[in-house]
Design an enzyme around this catalytic site. Structure first.
Site, PDB file in Angstrom:
ATOM      1  N   HIS A   1      -4.909 -33.726  17.488  1.00 16.37           N
ATOM      2  CA  HIS A   1      -3.788 -34.583  17.905  1.00 16.37           C
ATOM      3  C   HIS A   1      -2.654 -33.746  18.477  1.00 16.37           C
ATOM      4  O   HIS A   1      -1.528 -34.231  18.594  1.00 16.37           O
ATOM      5  CB  HIS A   1      -3.308 -35.424  16.715  1.00 16.37           C
TER       6      HIS A   1
ATOM      7  N   LYS B   1       0.844  -1.202   0.000  1.00 16.07           N
ATOM      8  CA  LYS B   1       0.000   0.000   0.000  1.00 16.07           C
ATOM      9  C   LYS B   1       0.879   1.253   0.000  1.00 16.07           C
ATOM     10  O   LYS B   1       0.695   2.157  -0.796  1.00 16.07           O
ATOM     11  CB  LYS B   1      -0.918  -0.037   1.229  1.00 16.07           C
TER      12      LYS B   1
ATOM     13  N   GLU C   1      -4.901  -7.053  15.188  1.00 14.83           N
ATOM     14  CA  GLU C   1      -4.402  -5.728  14.816  1.00 14.83           C
ATOM     15  C   GLU C   1      -5.533  -4.695  14.919  1.00 14.83           C
ATOM     16  O   GLU C   1      -5.287  -3.523  15.176  1.00 14.83           O
ATOM     17  CB  GLU C   1      -3.822  -5.758  13.389  1.00 14.83           C
TER      18      GLU C   1
ATOM     19  N   LYS D   1       9.298  -0.952  14.441  1.00 13.70           N
ATOM     20  CA  LYS D   1       9.840  -0.546  13.126  1.00 13.70           C
ATOM     21  C   LYS D   1      10.865   0.560  13.314  1.00 13.70           C
ATOM     22  O   LYS D   1      11.952   0.528  12.741  1.00 13.70           O
ATOM     23  CB  LYS D   1       8.715   0.020  12.257  1.00 13.70           C
TER      24      LYS D   1
ATOM     25  N   GLU E   1      10.523  -4.762   4.514  1.00  7.91           N
ATOM     26  CA  GLU E   1      10.561  -6.171   4.104  1.00  7.91           C
ATOM     27  C   GLU E   1      10.273  -6.298   2.613  1.00  7.91           C
ATOM     28  O   GLU E   1      10.985  -6.966   1.861  1.00  7.91           O
ATOM     29  CB  GLU E   1       9.517  -6.986   4.879  1.00  7.91           C
TER      30      GLU E   1
ATOM     31  N   GLY F   1      -4.814  -2.130   5.209  1.00  4.14           N
ATOM     32  CA  GLY F   1      -4.037  -3.280   4.736  1.00  4.14           C
ATOM     33  C   GLY F   1      -4.725  -4.603   4.999  1.00  4.14           C
ATOM     34  O   GLY F   1      -4.876  -5.447   4.108  1.00  4.14           O
ATOM     35  N   ARG F   2      -5.184  -4.798   6.234  1.00  2.00           N
ATOM     36  CA  ARG F   2      -5.793  -6.092   6.586  1.00  2.00           C
ATOM     37  C   ARG F   2      -7.201  -6.237   6.041  1.00  2.00           C
ATOM     38  O   ARG F   2      -7.844  -7.273   6.255  1.00  2.00           O
ATOM     39  CB  ARG F   2      -5.765  -6.283   8.101  1.00  2.00           C
TER      40      ARG F   2
HETATM   41  C1  G6Q Z   1      -2.554  -3.947   8.012  1.00  2.00           C
HETATM   42  C2  G6Q Z   1      -1.316  -3.345   8.408  1.00  2.00           C
HETATM   43  C3  G6Q Z   1      -0.061  -4.026   7.922  1.00  2.00           C
HETATM   44  C4  G6Q Z   1       0.297  -3.699   6.479  1.00  2.00           C
HETATM   45  C5  G6Q Z   1       1.737  -4.117   6.246  1.00  2.00           C
HETATM   46  C6  G6Q Z   1       2.187  -3.889   4.829  1.00  2.00           C
HETATM   47  O1  G6Q Z   1      -3.641  -3.502   8.240  1.00  2.00           O
HETATM   48  O2  G6Q Z   1      -1.355  -2.007   8.108  1.00  2.00           O
HETATM   49  O3  G6Q Z   1      -0.105  -5.407   8.084  1.00  2.00           O
HETATM   50  O4  G6Q Z   1      -0.574  -4.337   5.611  1.00  2.00           O
HETATM   51  O5  G6Q Z   1       2.569  -3.410   7.122  1.00  2.00           O
HETATM   52  O6  G6Q Z   1       2.090  -2.554   4.497  1.00  2.00           O
HETATM   53  P1  G6Q Z   1       2.254  -2.089   3.006  1.00  2.00           P
HETATM   54  O7  G6Q Z   1       1.156  -2.698   2.220  1.00  2.00           O
HETATM   55  O8  G6Q Z   1       2.182  -0.605   3.041  1.00  2.00           O
HETATM   56  O9  G6Q Z   1       3.589  -2.603   2.541  1.00  2.00           O
END
Ligand code: G6Q
Length: 556
Positions: free
Chosen positions: A398, A219, A367, A518, A225, A281-282
């Site tokens: 199990h 996003k 989250e 972070k 990462e 994001g989620r």
């Molecule tokens: C979700 C969070 C988080 C996000 C990641 C990736 O709601 O905000 O999990 O999706 O940190 O972020 P980017 O899509 O910006 O790389």
């Protein structure tokens, strides 16, 4: 004056929630039910299994094996009414800026509104642009699936590597696995998220760069990462295809809200699929973030998934609370979290294809509602989001179910099953479903000491073999796991989480809790990379760990 050492500020100043009539009524009801049991509730009310079921779109949910009766149900609904849940639902769907700490609308529901419908936010329609992007995604996916889109050396794409993390990874990964039986036979998707180089290297090692398309999903397009993995993937690709950077154009696409950063990375914005800051994001699997999934299952199946989401949205928006499945799942969760003090909640799918669904829900729920301050910034005097966890049954049986059945902590569970499997072999599906039903029965009703003794157990084993029962479960059944049902399930839990966030008065749409780690990592990176001994000003433990790492690593 009271002694400050013995004063409990929370008990002395209960919040408006914990001192509200509905909350106090529920506290009394819990005390009244504490001596009862599910055996008793079923004996007193043989029809409860019919009354405590809800059908929502293609999902059938049996909530009867919960510590619920009609009075509790009414009081839970009163709690939802007292906090103005319906007005809050309407505000979200209308695009009001309910994500107050980031001053944003929360409009994942607009991502699945049908073509031709409209929703104006800040004077502009948002549904039209959603469908413009969906159409572009469909066009691109069709070209990849048909082999019309070829790589730099003219070969069709067989490997799609989604590089993203968190919300830009878990959704498409979960749904790709869930919809395995709908996938294109010649295309495989891979999901790389961890900055641990092993994740990328192990994934790409067996792949042919000529047939590999990287989908960089971010996003913000600034995530450490994702950007690190994307750069390393680009080097691997360019090296593998002769060293010319121009190959990136045919082998990299981006999913993002940030065109400038996409361009700065070297991806042509013609190969970027956009979404908007009002998609968290989620909550983004149904946005452009789902491109890898669309390539795998095709645009028609993807649209069916969106339709499933939308049908569940409509159910949530319009159904009276007592028959509203997301609302009731949310309220039952609040009942256990706040009135029984149960700290965790397990999601146990009896559908192997949903093996990443618990992990997906972990992010969605924890989250969103893992917050200790309410929307106005004051510290809450009640518990908020539970710890969410789970694994597919029967594997969990199990492993950790021992604790669920006989441990000292009660863990409410969601059990999810499909009447028809995607495929069956040797009649195994009946074995799976028998286990699913048996677990719910065993958890609820247990086995008394008398029953154990009567079954011939020796005296010294009776206590060990006794099951207390009273361990609640929600049973969610569907006919079969289709794209639409995957959409329905995700929307169901999104709205459950929303309902709980409203009750707890937290902002379910920010995630400041991920920031501090972070920030600190960003300050430690140069300390690990410095050629000369860096001056460290962390605590003594962190300083020592950094020095140990620097002094003992094998590479320079
Ligand atoms: C979700 C969070 C988080 C996000 C990641 C990736 O709601 O905000 O999990 O999706 O940190 O972020 P980017 O899509 O910006 O790389």
């Amino acid at each position: 004056m009271s002694d400050p050492a013995t004063t409990d500020p929370v008990a002395d100043n209960p919040s408006s929630l914990t001192s509200s009539p509905a909350w106090l009524a529920l506290t009394d009801l819990q005390a009244g039910l504490a001596g009862s049991s599910l055996r008793q509730l079923f004996a007193d009310d043989p029809e409860r299994s019919e009354r405590f079921t809800i059908d929502a779109v293609d999902l059938h949910a049996d909530l009867s094996k919960n510590m619920l009766n009609d009075e509790v149900l009414t009081a839970l609904v009163s709690l939802a009414e007292q906090v103005g849940l319906q007005a809050k639902i309407d505000a979200m769907f209308a695009g009001e800026r309910i994500n107050t700490t980031e001053d944003r609308s929360v409009l994942h529901t607009a991502l699945r509104k049908p073509k031709g419908s409209q929703l104006e936010v800040d004077g502009a329609d948002v549904v039209g642009p959603v469908h413009t992007v969906l159409d572009r995604m469909a066009d691109f996916s069709n070209r990849v699936r048909s082999g019309e889109w070829v790589g730099a050396s003219g070969k069709r794409m067989r490997n799609i590597v989604n590089i993203g993390i968190g919300g830009s990874d878990l959704g498409p990964l979960m749904a790709y696995r869930a919809l395995a039986s709908f996938r294109h036979p010649d295309i495989q998707c891979f999901y790389v998220s961890n900055v641990d180089p092993a994740h990328l290297l192990e994934t790409i090692k067996p792949l042919d760069p000529e047939e590999t398309l990287f989908v960089v999903a971010s996003k913000t397009f600034t995530t450490l990462e994702t950007l690190s993995n994307a750069r390393s993937a680009r080097s691997w690709l360019v090296e593998g295809l002769g060293g010319d950077l121009a190959v990136v154009a045919k082998h990299f696409v981006a999913l993002s809200t940030n065109a400038d950063e996409v361009e700065a990375f070297g991806i042509d914005t013609a190969n970027m699929f956009e979404f908007w800051d009002w998609v968290g994001g989620r909550y983004s699997v149904d946005s452009a973030i789902g491109l890898s999934l669309m390539i795998a299952i095709g645009s028609d199946a993807f649209r069916e998934m969106l339709d499933g989401f939308h049908q569940m949205d409509e159910h949530f928006r319009t159904t009276p609370f007592a028959q509203n499945l997301p609302v009731m799942l949310g309220l039952v969760g609040v009942w256990y979290r706040n009135f029984f003090d149960y700290p965790t909640h397990a999601v146990l799918p009896y559908i192997q294809a949903l093996d990443r669904f618990p992990a997906y829900l972990q992010q969605l729920d924890m989250e969103s509602n893992g917050k200790h301050v309410s929307k106005d910034g004051s510290t809450v005097d009640y518990e908020t989001g539970p710890i969410i966890w789970g694994e597919p049954g029967t594997n969990g049986q199990h492993a950790f179910y021992q604790l669920i059945h006989q441990g000292t902590t009660v863990i409410p569970v969601d059990l999810i099953g499909a009447i028809d499997p995607a495929d069956d072999v040797g009649g195994q599906h009946d074995f799976l479903m028998a286990n699913l039903f048996a677990q719910a029965e065993a958890l609820a009703f247990g086995k008394t000491a008398e029953e154990v003794a009567a079954s011939g157990a020796s005296d010294d084993l009776v206590a060990h073999r006794t099951f207390t029962g009273n361990r609640p479960s929600n049973m969610i059944l569907t006919q079969t796991l289709t794209p639409s049902v995957v959409g329905q399930l995700v929307a169901l839990y999104e709205h459950k989480v929303f309902t709980q966030g409203v009750i707890w008065d937290v902002n379910s749409f920010d995630q400041w809790g991920v920031e501090l780690g972070k920030e600190l990592a960003n300050s430690i990176i140069p300390e690990l990379q410095s050629r000369t001994e860096p001056e460290l000003s962390h605590d003594s433990s962190t300083n020592a760990l950094i020095r140990r790492y620097r002094n003992n690593r094998s590479r320079d």
